[in-house]
Design a protein around this motif. Structure first.
Motif, PDB file in Angstrom:
ATOM      1  N   LYS A   1       0.835  -1.207   0.000  1.00  0.00           N
ATOM      2  CA  LYS A   1       0.000   0.000   0.000  1.00  0.00           C
ATOM      3  C   LYS A   1       0.860   1.243   0.000  1.00  0.00           C
ATOM      4  O   LYS A   1       0.620   2.182  -0.759  1.00  0.00           O
ATOM      5  CB  LYS A   1      -0.888   0.012   1.259  1.00  0.00           C
ATOM      6  N   PHE A  29       2.855   1.514  -3.633  1.00  0.00           N
ATOM      7  CA  PHE A  29       2.022   1.804  -4.793  1.00  0.00           C
ATOM      8  C   PHE A  29       1.175   3.041  -4.568  1.00  0.00           C
ATOM      9  O   PHE A  29       0.851   3.767  -5.512  1.00  0.00           O
ATOM     10  CB  PHE A  29       1.155   0.594  -5.144  1.00  0.00           C
ATOM     11  N   GLY A  30       0.847   3.309  -3.287  1.00  0.00           N
ATOM     12  CA  GLY A  30       0.144   4.546  -3.005  1.00  0.00           C
ATOM     13  C   GLY A  30       0.973   5.756  -3.368  1.00  0.00           C
ATOM     14  O   GLY A  30       0.498   6.686  -4.044  1.00  0.00           O
ATOM     15  N   GLY A  85       1.444   5.890  -7.209  1.00  0.00           N
ATOM     16  CA  GLY A  85       0.198   6.277  -7.863  1.00  0.00           C
ATOM     17  C   GLY A  85      -0.105   7.750  -7.676  1.00  0.00           C
ATOM     18  O   GLY A  85      -0.502   8.451  -8.610  1.00  0.00           O
ATOM     19  N   LEU A 100       2.248   9.830  -9.871  1.00  0.00           N
ATOM     20  CA  LEU A 100       1.856   9.760 -11.285  1.00  0.00           C
ATOM     21  C   LEU A 100       0.635  10.619 -11.546  1.00  0.00           C
ATOM     22  O   LEU A 100       0.560  11.361 -12.533  1.00  0.00           O
ATOM     23  CB  LEU A 100       1.547   8.310 -11.669  1.00  0.00           C
ATOM     24  N   PHE A 101      -0.349  10.545 -10.606  1.00  0.00           N
ATOM     25  CA  PHE A 101      -1.563  11.329 -10.790  1.00  0.00           C
ATOM     26  C   PHE A 101      -1.263  12.818 -10.786  1.00  0.00           C
ATOM     27  O   PHE A 101      -1.770  13.586 -11.622  1.00  0.00           O
ATOM     28  CB  PHE A 101      -2.554  10.973  -9.672  1.00  0.00           C
ATOM     29  N   TYR A 130       0.343  13.865 -13.977  1.00  0.00           N
ATOM     30  CA  TYR A 130      -0.645  13.906 -15.057  1.00  0.00           C
ATOM     31  C   TYR A 130      -1.452  15.198 -15.004  1.00  0.00           C
ATOM     32  O   TYR A 130      -1.684  15.868 -16.013  1.00  0.00           O
ATOM     33  CB  TYR A 130      -1.560  12.685 -14.948  1.00  0.00           C
TER      34      TYR A 130
END
Lengths: 127, 202
Positions: free
Chosen positions: B147, B150-151, B154, B157-158, B161
């Motif tokens: 968690k 990858f949390g 993630g 990356l968000f 973006y």
């Protein structure tokens, strides 16, 4: 000592393991004794060789010899079962064909593009 | 294991040993001539004997006991790999534990490998040495580690973006030059009056 917490990356020492004191049967103690006897015998053999003043050669470890021999002589014990055949095909045979097709199609596509003149070859020195 | 060849390793020469060695050599060379004399039935008794090397999968309890004795293990500890034709033979199936987990304070015979002489070696020993795979317990649970990692990835990356979608820069404008936009420097006529260029508003 009741609130002992082991260090994050260490396992709990045997003398602080509660199972060692509360749920041990006679057979377990006996098997531990025989294991300790084997270990002590090996230790004795090693120490006798190590401290021998007349020894000039390396101390050869038969366990190491057996390990190396086992790892290299797997073929006599090999049987072609479904699992072993599948693994052999997956890792030995399929990559040959798959990679051949992948590389061939990619190269042919590139060659076609070059012949048609569509691709920009920045570092090509031959033309 | 002592044979006649042990004579070479001692500093003083044992005359009886030398004589025996010469006799053994003569015996090996005795029969036939040429190549057949060298390829003799005489084999040194030093080195490992065939009985101490790994063999095929043990089927009877006697074979199992003999194999356990060969590998210096107790009979209840010794457990061969299942006979699925994967090439293990009678090699013992030891627990999958890395050398990281062994006691660092015990006086091992080989301290860097945390192993004693003669101890049965795991099939994947070279994977489990202290430079490589570590099976010791991790500080937090696997789910927690997943968690967190990858949390974080993630989230980053968000955010990147979003930054691509909605860029925000410092406000910029065209550069403003003095002296009526550098009228004389740009080759303007000194007699003529240039038009007034105002870069400000009051």
């Amino acid at each position: 000592m009741a609130d002992y917490q082991e260090a994050p990356l260490a396992t709990r020492p045997k003398t602080l393991d509660p199972n060692e004191y509360f749920s041990v049967s006679l057979e377990q103690r006996r098997s531990e004794q025989s294991r300790a006897a084997l270990r002590a015998n090996l230790k004795r053999q090693y120490q006798m060789q190590l401290n021998n003043p007349l020894r000039r050669e390396l101390i050869e470890d038969p366990a190491l010899t057996r390990w190396v021999y086992a790892r290299t002589h797997t073929y006599p014990h090999f049987n072609a079962t479904s699992k072993t055949s599948l693994l052999g095909a997956m890792f030995g045979v399929a990559p040959l064909f798959i990679l051949y097709y992948v590389f061939k199609t990619d190269r042919d596509r590139k060659e076609g593009q070059i012949k048609a003149g569509t691709v920009e070859r920045k570092f090509c020195m031959s033309s | 294991m002592r044979t006649s060849h042990s004579v070479r390793q001692r500093p003083s020469v044992n005359m009886a040993g030398v004589g025996f060695r010469r006799w053994a050599q003569a015996l090996c060379r005795g029969n036939g001539s040429g190549i057949s004399a060298l390829v003799s039935g005489c084999r040194a008794a030093s080195g490992v004997s065939k009985g101490s090397l790994p063999g095929p999968y043990p089927t009877t309890p006697e074979e199992k006991a003999a194999a356990a004795k060969k590998y210096n293990m107790t009979v209840e500890d010794y457990e061969p790999y299942p006979n699925k034709g994967e090439g293990y033979g009678d090699y013992p199936n030891l627990p999958e534990r890395s050398q990281h987990e062994r006691d660092p304070w015990y006086q091992w015979d080989h301290p860097d490998l945390r192993r004693n002489w003669g101890e049965p070696i795991h099939w994947d020993f070279d994977m489990y040495i202290r430079n490589r795979v570590d099976t010791s317990p991790s500080p937090v649970s696997w789910s927690s580690m997943c968690k967190q990692l990858f949390g974080f990835i993630g989230f980053m990356l968000f955010m990147f973006y979003l930054g691509e979608k909605f860029p925000s820069y410092q406000p910029v404008a065209a550069k403003q030059y003095p002296y009526n936009d550098l009228y004389l420097e740009k080759g303007g006529d000194p007699e003529k009056e240039p038009e007034e260029v105002k870069h400000y508003e009051i």
